[in-house]
Write a protein that holds these residues in place. Structure first.
Motif, PDB file in Angstrom:
ATOM      1  N   ALA A 116       0.833  -1.202   0.000  1.00 37.68           N
ATOM      2  CA  ALA A 116       0.000   0.000   0.000  1.00 37.68           C
ATOM      3  C   ALA A 116       0.861   1.243   0.000  1.00 37.68           C
ATOM      4  N   ALA A 117       1.954   1.211   0.759  1.00 37.48           N
ATOM      5  CA  ALA A 117       2.844   2.367   0.807  1.00 37.48           C
ATOM      6  C   ALA A 117       3.459   2.647  -0.559  1.00 37.48           C
ATOM      7  N   ALA A 118       3.867   1.596  -1.264  1.00 36.44           N
ATOM      8  CA  ALA A 118       4.504   1.777  -2.566  1.00 36.44           C
ATOM      9  C   ALA A 118       3.547   2.350  -3.596  1.00 36.44           C
ATOM     10  N   SER A 119       2.266   2.080  -3.448  1.00 35.95           N
ATOM     11  CA  SER A 119       1.291   2.543  -4.431  1.00 35.95           C
ATOM     12  C   SER A 119       0.702   3.903  -4.081  1.00 35.95           C
ATOM     13  N   ARG A 120       1.089   4.450  -2.927  1.00 37.67           N
ATOM     14  CA  ARG A 120       0.499   5.733  -2.491  1.00 37.67           C
ATOM     15  C   ARG A 120       1.581   6.689  -1.990  1.00 37.67           C
ATOM     16  N   GLN A 121       2.527   6.966  -2.817  1.00 39.82           N
ATOM     17  CA  GLN A 121       3.552   7.943  -2.465  1.00 39.82           C
ATOM     18  C   GLN A 121       2.937   9.349  -2.459  1.00 39.82           C
ATOM     19  N   THR A 163       5.688  10.234   4.958  1.00 43.13           N
ATOM     20  CA  THR A 163       6.953   9.541   4.772  1.00 43.13           C
ATOM     21  C   THR A 163       6.815   8.122   5.311  1.00 43.13           C
ATOM     22  N   PHE A 164       7.397   7.173   4.628  1.00 45.05           N
ATOM     23  CA  PHE A 164       7.360   5.774   5.055  1.00 45.05           C
ATOM     24  C   PHE A 164       8.762   5.355   5.479  1.00 45.05           C
ATOM     25  N   ARG A 165       8.856   4.747   6.652  1.00 45.15           N
ATOM     26  CA  ARG A 165      10.135   4.307   7.169  1.00 45.15           C
ATOM     27  C   ARG A 165      10.081   2.806   7.503  1.00 45.15           C
ATOM     28  N   PRO A 166      11.121   2.055   7.138  1.00 45.27           N
ATOM     29  CA  PRO A 166      11.138   0.623   7.460  1.00 45.27           C
ATOM     30  C   PRO A 166      11.055   0.382   8.965  1.00 45.27           C
ATOM     31  N   ILE A 167      10.325  -0.657   9.338  1.00 44.68           N
ATOM     32  CA  ILE A 167      10.286  -1.096  10.745  1.00 44.68           C
ATOM     33  C   ILE A 167      11.165  -2.343  10.819  1.00 44.68           C
TER      34      ILE A 167
END
Length: 301
Positions: A246-251, A256-260
Motif C-alpha cells: 500500500a505504501a509503494a502505491s500511495r507515495q 513519509t514511510f520508514r522501514p520497521i
C-alpha cells in the motif's frame, strides 16, 4: 469406427443377443445388425458367429473387445468428467483483495482464466477494517486476507504472498528524519485506531496492543479506510504501520514511510465460506496451489 458403433459392438459382445443389445441401447435390432456388418466390412473379418440359436465372439472379435473395452471406458469417463466440470465451473466468481493486492496474485488469476475461460472472474476491494463482511454477505466468494483467520464459518487456503510493514508518519514528524524505526518506538506515539468489525486478534497482527517490552501502544484517530488513515497521519497527530505494498502505491509529499526493522510480516491466503465451497472456488484454490509451484511461463496441465 465411431463411438456409437464401438458402444454397439461392446454391448453385443457382453449380451451376445441382438434383441437385448438393441433394448439396452434404445435402438432397433436392425440398427445393431447394420452397425456390426459395417464394422466387419471395415475390419475385413467376422467379429461374431451367428446361428439361429446363438451369437458368440470369434477369436478376432474377442481380441478387438479386449483392446477396445478399457479404452472406451477411459474415453467416456473423460467426456463425462469434462462435462461435469463445465457445468460446475461456469458462471461468476468474485475475488476480493485489499487495495492493489490483486497484483500480487496475478499469476493465480492468469492461470485460473486460462483453465476456465467460461468463468466470469470479478474483482472487488475489501476494506481492512471489515475483512470478513464481504464473504459473509456473499458479495465476494473468495477473499485474499492476512492471517491468522480463526473463524468457524470460514476456510483458509494456502499462503500466497507476504509483505513487511513500514511506518507511515507525517513528513514533518520527528520519525520522518530517521532511516528506520523499531516497534518499541510505537509506545511513544499515538497510532491509528481501526473503526470497523475486524476482530482484535486480526488487527493486532497489524498493529499490536503493546510494544515488545510490554508498553501499551495508545490509540488515536479511528479510521475505516486506508485513505482516512493517510489523512489522519498527514496531520502529524498519529502514526501507523502500513503494508509495504500500500505504501509503494500511495507515495505522497505529506507522508513519509520508514522501514520497521523488527515489524510484523503480514501473510496472505485465500479465505472462503465453509458453506460456499463451489466447484469454482475449488478450481481457484487449485490454481493458487499450482501457481505457487510452477515456474513462470509454464501452465500446469
Amino acid at each position: 469406427m465411431e463411438l456409437r458403433d464401438i458402444k454397439i459392438f461392446l454391448t453385443l459382445a457382453e449380451e451376445l443377443h441382438f434383441g437385448r443389445t438393441a433394448e439396452r441401447l434404445h435402438v432397433s435390432p436392425a440398427r445393431v445388425s447394420q452397425s456390426i456388418k459395417q464394422q466387419e466390412r471395415r475390419i475385413g473379418g467376422a467379429l461374431f458367429e451367428r446361428t439361429s440359436r446363438s451369437v458368440r465372439l470369434t477369436p478376432l472379435g474377442t481380441r478387438l473387445r479386449d483392446r477396445l473395452d478399457a479404452g472406451y471406458g477411459e474415453i467416456m469417463t473423460g467426456i463425462e468428467e469434462a462435462a461435469a466440470t463445465a457445468r460446475g465451473q461456469a458462471g461468476p466468481l468474485t475475488v476480493g483483495t485489499f487495495s492493489t493486492h490483486y497484483q500480487e496474485i496475478a499469476a493465480v488469476l492468469d492461470l485460473f482464466r486460462q483453465r476456465h475461460p467460461q468463468c466470469d472472474l470479478r474483482m472487488r476491494e475489501i476494506l481492512p477494517s471489515d475483512p470478513f463482511g464481504g464473504l459473509r454477505t456473499e458479495r465476494v466468494d473468495i477473499g485474499l486476507l492476512w492471517l491468522p483467520v480463526r473463524e468457524p464459518d470460514l476456510v483458509v487456503g494456502p499462503e500466497l504472498h507476504a509483505e513487511p510493514l513500514v511506518l507511515a508518519v507525517a513528513s514533518g514528524h520527528p520519525l520522518a528524519r530517521r532511516d528506520r524505526v523499531e516497534m518499541e518506538e510505537l509506545g511513544d506515539h499515538l497510532v491509528v485506531e481501526v473503526d470497523g468489525p475486524i476482530p482484535d486478534y486480526v488487527w493486532h497482527t497489524h498493529t499490536p496492543a503493546v510494544t515488545p517490552a510490554g508498553r501499551p501502544i495508545r490509540r488515536g484517530t479511528a479510521v475505516a479506510t486506508l485513505e482516512e488513515a493517510f489523512t489522519a497521519i498527514a496531520t502529524g497527530d498519529v502514526v501507523s504501520p502500513i503494508g509495504s505494498l500500500a505504501a509503494a502505491s500511495r507515495q505522497r509529499r505529506d507522508i513519509t514511510f520508514r522501514p520497521i526493522i523488527d515489524g510484523p510480516i503480514l501473510r496472505y491466503a485465500p479465505v472462503w465460506r465453509r458453506t460456499g465451497e463451489t466447484p469454482l472456488v475449488r478450481a481457484f484454490i487449485r490454481a493458487a496451489e499450482d501457481a505457487r509451484t510452477e515456474p513462470p511461463g509454464v501452465t500446469p496441465a
